[in-house]
Design a protein around this motif. Structure first.
Motif, PDB file in Angstrom:
ATOM      1  N   ASN A   1     -64.513  19.911  20.419  1.00  0.00           N
ATOM      2  CA  ASN A   1     -64.514  21.301  20.308  1.00  0.00           C
ATOM      3  C   ASN A   1     -64.355  21.816  18.894  1.00  0.00           C
ATOM      4  O   ASN A   1     -63.337  22.536  18.233  1.00  0.00           O
ATOM      5  N   LYS A   2     -65.413  21.626  17.986  1.00  0.00           N
ATOM      6  CA  LYS A   2     -65.556  21.751  16.363  1.00  0.00           C
ATOM      7  C   LYS A   2     -65.284  23.153  16.119  1.00  0.00           C
ATOM      8  O   LYS A   2     -64.517  23.535  15.109  1.00  0.00           O
ATOM      9  N   GLU A   3     -65.703  24.065  16.954  1.00  0.00           N
ATOM     10  CA  GLU A   3     -65.599  25.681  16.783  1.00  0.00           C
ATOM     11  C   GLU A   3     -64.253  25.979  16.564  1.00  0.00           C
ATOM     12  O   GLU A   3     -63.971  27.001  15.657  1.00  0.00           O
TER      13      GLU A   3
ATOM     14  N   ILE B   1     -64.110  22.072  25.411  1.00  0.00           N
ATOM     15  CA  ILE B   1     -64.951  23.385  25.961  1.00  0.00           C
ATOM     16  C   ILE B   1     -65.841  23.719  24.474  1.00  0.00           C
ATOM     17  O   ILE B   1     -65.629  23.270  23.455  1.00  0.00           O
ATOM     18  N   VAL B   2     -66.965  24.491  24.715  1.00  0.00           N
ATOM     19  CA  VAL B   2     -67.790  24.618  23.760  1.00  0.00           C
ATOM     20  C   VAL B   2     -67.172  26.203  23.042  1.00  0.00           C
ATOM     21  O   VAL B   2     -67.204  27.127  24.003  1.00  0.00           O
ATOM     22  N   GLY B   3     -67.373  26.192  21.720  1.00  0.00           N
ATOM     23  CA  GLY B   3     -67.295  27.572  21.368  1.00  0.00           C
ATOM     24  C   GLY B   3     -65.677  27.865  21.076  1.00  0.00           C
ATOM     25  O   GLY B   3     -64.789  27.233  21.231  1.00  0.00           O
TER      26      GLY B   3
ATOM     27  N   MET C   1     -77.188  16.626  24.604  1.00  0.00           N
ATOM     28  CA  MET C   1     -76.081  17.570  24.489  1.00  0.00           C
ATOM     29  C   MET C   1     -76.179  18.654  25.035  1.00  0.00           C
ATOM     30  O   MET C   1     -77.274  18.974  25.571  1.00  0.00           O
ATOM     31  N   GLY C   2     -74.972  19.323  25.046  1.00  0.00           N
ATOM     32  CA  GLY C   2     -75.244  20.965  25.841  1.00  0.00           C
ATOM     33  C   GLY C   2     -76.111  21.908  24.871  1.00  0.00           C
ATOM     34  O   GLY C   2     -76.473  21.341  23.585  1.00  0.00           O
ATOM     35  N   ALA C   3     -76.595  22.702  25.243  1.00  0.00           N
ATOM     36  CA  ALA C   3     -77.656  23.610  24.708  1.00  0.00           C
ATOM     37  C   ALA C   3     -77.039  24.203  23.327  1.00  0.00           C
ATOM     38  O   ALA C   3     -77.768  24.162  22.236  1.00  0.00           O
TER      39      ALA C   3
END
Ligand code: NDP
Length: 384
Positions: free
Chosen positions: A121-123, A98-100, A201-203
């Protein structure tokens, strides 16, 4: 056969993961697939991979998901709680894509099960830091880094001791503006920022690469994954993205991991760990690459890495605030609300905005700091 849960299945990392699973259908049984709002994409993947459950985070899309999967026998669910519950079901491997910071609670739910988590998911790790690493230790979970740099470092550390590491160097492509002038960077558009020269990659991560905040987040990620101390973590710009990172040892030996700029390579490393698996990638042709260049990052033009280093050194709530401010600023940039250079400026303003909250001790603390920082960043946007 191993079971695999993919959180963020409809994204770029999700697609790369499922491509590898598709090529190894005998090795994997997909149990969980999730998305935010891409019901059509999620339903297509669910019909193909037949998970036990498909979850869409946006509750308003549940009826649509149910209709799309009618007659399939696949359980459908929606909302944040459903996402956490699906992540908590446990699988032999959970891919956190997941992003964010939205991915934080599901990752923590998977960690609480004590399983193996392939972390893209580094965030989530940047925001939760010690809260996440403490949960990993407490639950006996395993975190396998999927980010190409951290996966490279992980590979270079195999068979060696952290205590014998002299330095760890994260390589950075430098993003699409690495050779741009200050004027060009100030005028950068969202379309230019997401056009990454080496990676598809994703935006959000593409914009992070353009500002170099991606490398800043990765510095904090490395700080938690490989506890050698912040002073031993370095960043170097390497435009070809062939060397994915390096570890230098006390005897002067430096080990590097090289490979194509395709996420299927680090993802395969995590999927097969501690063994190896085939990927569709051809051999690295260094004669065709010809040369490998390296140069120091320019923190005057790209201050994000300095901000991240400062937030990491400060510790406590600072990395979560840095991340939340960046997420809000990137979304505002992508929607045309602010200019490119305002992203890092807003992060700096947020880190300097009033007293720092108490260091988080629990997941709820991190989520509260994140929510408050998002609210304040939103207010800040009203004044620009
Ligand atoms: P994408 O934007 O391509 O995909 C994000 C995924 O997360 C989608 O499945 C999306 O669903 C889902 N999602 C988005 N918002 C939410 C939310 N609020 N709640 C639940 N699910 C949500 O991102 P990437 O695949 O590029 O990146 C994923 C993570 O991996 C990021 O943390 C990134 O930094 C990291 N990463 C990515 C790399 C890459 O090459 N892409 C490389 C290294 C790390 P939907 O489709 O419905 O929006």
């Amino acid at each position: 056969m191993r079971s695999i849960a993919i959180l963020g299945a409809t994204g770029s990392v999700g697609a790369s993961t499922l491509d590898l699973v598709r090529r190894n259908r005998d090795a994997w049984r997909v149990t969980v697939l999730t998305a935010n709002e891409s019901v059509e994409g999620l339903a297509a993947l669910a019909r193909e991979f037949a998970p036990d459950i498909a979850v869409v985070a946006d509750e308003a899309r549940l009826a649509e998901l149910r209709a799309a999967l009618a007659g399939s026998g696949i359980e459908c669910a929606a909302g944040a709680d459903a996402l956490n519950e699906a992540a908590a079901r446990g699988a032999d491997l959970t891919v956190a894509a997941i992003v964010g910071c939205a991915g934080l609670a599901p990752v923590m739910a998977a960690i609480e099960r004590g399983g193996t988590i392939a972390l893209a998911n580094k965030e989530a790790l940047v925001s939760a830091g010690e809260v996440m690493t403490a949960a990993v230790a407490r639950r006996g979970a395993t975190l396998l880094p999927v980010d190409s740099e951290h996966n490279a470092i992980f590979q270079c550390l195999q068979g060696n001791r952290l205590s014998e590491v002299r330095s760890i160097t994260l390589t950075a492509s430098g993003g699409p503006f690495r050779d741009s002038s200050r004027e060009e960077i100030e005028a950068a558009t969202p379309a230019q920022a997401v056009a990454h020269p080496n990676w598809d990659m994703g935006a959000k991560i593409s914009v992070d690469s353009a500002t170099m905040m991606n490398k800043g987040l990765e510095l904090i990620e490395a700080f938690h994954l490989f506890p050698v101390g912040l002073d031993k973590l370095r960043i170097i710009v390497h435009p070809q993205s062939v060397v994915h990172s390096m570890v230098e040892y006390r005897d002067g030996s430096t080990l590097a991991q090289l490979g194509p700029s395709d996420m299927r390579v680090p993802i395969a490393s995590a999927l097969a760990w501690p063994r190896r698996m085939d990927t569709p990638m051809g051999s690295l042709d260094l004669a065709a690459v010809g040369r490998l260049d390296f140069r120091a990052p320019d923190e005057d033009l790209f201050p994000a890495t300095r901000l991240a280093r400062e937030a990491c050194a400060h510790g406590g709530a600072a990395p979560a605030i840095l991340n939340a401010a960046n997420e809000i600023a990137v979304a505002a940039f992508l929607s045309g609300q602010i200019g490119f250079t305002r992203i890092a400026a807003m992060v700096a303003d947020m880190l300097n905005d009033g007293p720092m909250p108490t260091a988080p001790g629990t997941l709820d603390d991190v989520l509260a700091i994140d929510a408050d920082a998002r609210r304040r960043a939103g207010e800040m946007l009203q004044t620009v």
